[in-house]
Design a protein around this motif. Structure first.
Motif, PDB file in Angstrom:
ATOM      1  N   ARG A  62       0.833  -1.204   0.000  1.00  0.00           N
ATOM      2  CA  ARG A  62       0.000   0.000   0.000  1.00  0.00           C
ATOM      3  C   ARG A  62       0.872   1.261   0.000  1.00  0.00           C
ATOM      4  N   CYS A  63       1.968   1.252   0.767  1.00  0.00           N
ATOM      5  CA  CYS A  63       2.898   2.394   0.763  1.00  0.00           C
ATOM      6  C   CYS A  63       3.504   2.609  -0.617  1.00  0.00           C
ATOM      7  N   LEU A  64       3.864   1.526  -1.288  1.00  0.00           N
ATOM      8  CA  LEU A  64       4.448   1.623  -2.631  1.00  0.00           C
ATOM      9  C   LEU A  64       3.445   2.232  -3.608  1.00  0.00           C
ATOM     10  N   VAL A  65       2.233   1.723  -3.562  1.00  0.00           N
ATOM     11  CA  VAL A  65       1.206   2.211  -4.473  1.00  0.00           C
ATOM     12  C   VAL A  65       0.914   3.679  -4.193  1.00  0.00           C
ATOM     13  N   ASP A  66       0.782   4.038  -2.924  1.00  0.00           N
ATOM     14  CA  ASP A  66       0.511   5.438  -2.576  1.00  0.00           C
ATOM     15  C   ASP A  66       1.630   6.363  -3.048  1.00  0.00           C
ATOM     16  N   GLU A  67       2.866   5.920  -2.897  1.00  0.00           N
ATOM     17  CA  GLU A  67       4.000   6.743  -3.342  1.00  0.00           C
ATOM     18  C   GLU A  67       4.015   6.864  -4.859  1.00  0.00           C
ATOM     19  N   TRP A  68       3.731   5.766  -5.558  1.00  0.00           N
ATOM     20  CA  TRP A  68       3.669   5.821  -7.014  1.00  0.00           C
ATOM     21  C   TRP A  68       2.574   6.793  -7.462  1.00  0.00           C
ATOM     22  N   VAL A  69       1.407   6.725  -6.828  1.00  0.00           N
ATOM     23  CA  VAL A  69       0.302   7.628  -7.162  1.00  0.00           C
ATOM     24  C   VAL A  69       0.738   9.073  -6.960  1.00  0.00           C
ATOM     25  N   ARG A  70       1.371   9.336  -5.837  1.00  0.00           N
ATOM     26  CA  ARG A  70       1.819  10.699  -5.539  1.00  0.00           C
ATOM     27  C   ARG A  70       2.783  11.200  -6.616  1.00  0.00           C
ATOM     28  N   ARG A  71       3.760  10.395  -6.956  1.00  0.00           N
ATOM     29  CA  ARG A  71       4.777  10.811  -7.932  1.00  0.00           C
ATOM     30  C   ARG A  71       4.233  10.887  -9.351  1.00  0.00           C
ATOM     31  N   ALA A  72       3.546   9.841  -9.765  1.00  0.00           N
ATOM     32  CA  ALA A  72       3.148   9.703 -11.167  1.00  0.00           C
ATOM     33  C   ALA A  72       1.897  10.495 -11.521  1.00  0.00           C
ATOM     34  N   THR A  73       1.198  10.996 -10.526  1.00  0.00           N
ATOM     35  CA  THR A  73      -0.024  11.734 -10.816  1.00  0.00           C
ATOM     36  C   THR A  73       0.010  13.119 -10.193  1.00  0.00           C
ATOM     37  N   TYR A  74       0.028  13.177  -8.883  1.00  0.00           N
ATOM     38  CA  TYR A  74      -0.176  14.467  -8.217  1.00  0.00           C
ATOM     39  C   TYR A  74       1.046  15.384  -8.294  1.00  0.00           C
ATOM     40  N   GLU A  75       2.255  14.832  -8.307  1.00  0.00           N
ATOM     41  CA  GLU A  75       3.433  15.682  -8.522  1.00  0.00           C
ATOM     42  C   GLU A  75       3.446  16.253  -9.932  1.00  0.00           C
ATOM     43  N   VAL A  76       3.037  15.450 -10.904  1.00  0.00           N
ATOM     44  CA  VAL A  76       2.995  15.908 -12.296  1.00  0.00           C
ATOM     45  C   VAL A  76       1.978  17.042 -12.433  1.00  0.00           C
ATOM     46  N   MET A  77       0.827  16.872 -11.801  1.00  0.00           N
ATOM     47  CA  MET A  77      -0.192  17.925 -11.836  1.00  0.00           C
ATOM     48  C   MET A  77       0.338  19.206 -11.188  1.00  0.00           C
ATOM     49  N   GLN A  78       0.934  19.067 -10.027  1.00  0.00           N
ATOM     50  CA  GLN A  78       1.470  20.236  -9.307  1.00  0.00           C
ATOM     51  C   GLN A  78       2.528  20.954 -10.131  1.00  0.00           C
ATOM     52  N   CYS A  79       3.373  20.186 -10.788  1.00  0.00           N
ATOM     53  CA  CYS A  79       4.432  20.780 -11.616  1.00  0.00           C
ATOM     54  C   CYS A  79       3.822  21.628 -12.728  1.00  0.00           C
ATOM     55  N   SER A  80       2.764  21.131 -13.341  1.00  0.00           N
ATOM     56  CA  SER A  80       2.163  21.895 -14.431  1.00  0.00           C
ATOM     57  C   SER A  80       1.496  23.164 -13.913  1.00  0.00           C
ATOM     58  N   LEU A  81       0.997  23.141 -12.695  1.00  0.00           N
ATOM     59  CA  LEU A  81       0.330  24.321 -12.128  1.00  0.00           C
ATOM     60  C   LEU A  81       1.299  25.458 -11.813  1.00  0.00           C
TER      61      LEU A  81
END
Length: 188
Positions: free
Chosen positions: A55-74
């Motif tokens: 679960r920690c791995l999946v949560d970290e992947w989600v954070r990096r591969a989705t929400y960090e990418v979104m934040q970077c574009s903002l």
């Protein structure tokens, strides 16, 4: 011999890498401990069990591969720049591994992971939709275009995932910009 201290982040990095090439079956605690040069007791110091680790791995992947990418574009000032940064990130961040494939397989047996992946994919489409609406597309058109762009990405990823990082992210961004975003009636 001195005791080697391995951080939680190192365990997570190792786990993400292993999961991306073999799924949950590749998360052998004793083997990963040997590769990290530590005892497996350090694993249990950070994670109660293997399922918590996954679960920690999946949560970290989600954070990096989705929400960090979104934040970077903002971080960009204009909506056009935000869209282009998002598209470029989508097509330049793959590593030649396949975390999504193994997560999707795991989701076939565990509804929590299936639902999580569905949420992540919907969040990705919704984010692109919001950028397209901000650019001037009507809501329904923005949803359709965001869905097409995301499915294009999934197909591209599936076809190129084992080739490692590619240098054509700018070309794909330009292609999508010209033939999907500009052509489909966005504000110029």
């Amino acid at each position: 011999m001195p005791k080697i201290v391995v951080t939680k982040e190192e365990w997570i990095e190792k786990g993400i890498g292993n999961f991306a090439v073999g799924g949950a079956d590749a998360l052998l605690i004793e083997k990963m401990a040997r590769e990290l040069g530590c005892s497996k007791s350090s694993f249990y110091w950070y994670f109660g069990d293997r399922e918590q680790f996954i679960r920690c791995l999946v949560d970290e992947w989600v954070r990096r591969a989705t929400y960090e990418v979104m934040q970077c574009s903002l971080m960009e000032q204009s909506v056009d720049a935000r869209i282009k940064v998002l598209l470029t990130s989508m097509f330049s961040t793959h590593t030649g591994k396949d975390f999504v494939y193994y997560l999707r397989r795991m989701g076939q047996e565990n509804f929590q992971y299936r639902d999580l992946l569905e949420k992540v994919e919907n969040d990705r489409i919704d984010f692109m939709t919001s950028l397209l609406v901000e650019r001037g597309f009507p809501q329904e058109k923005a949803i359709s275009l965001a869905t097409v762009i995301y499915h294009f990405y999934l197909g591209w990823y599936e076809r190129n995932k084992y080739l490692g990082p590619t240098a054509n992210a700018d070309q794909l961004t330009a292609l999508l910009w010209e033939y999907v975003i500009q052509t489909e009636g966005g504000i110029e």
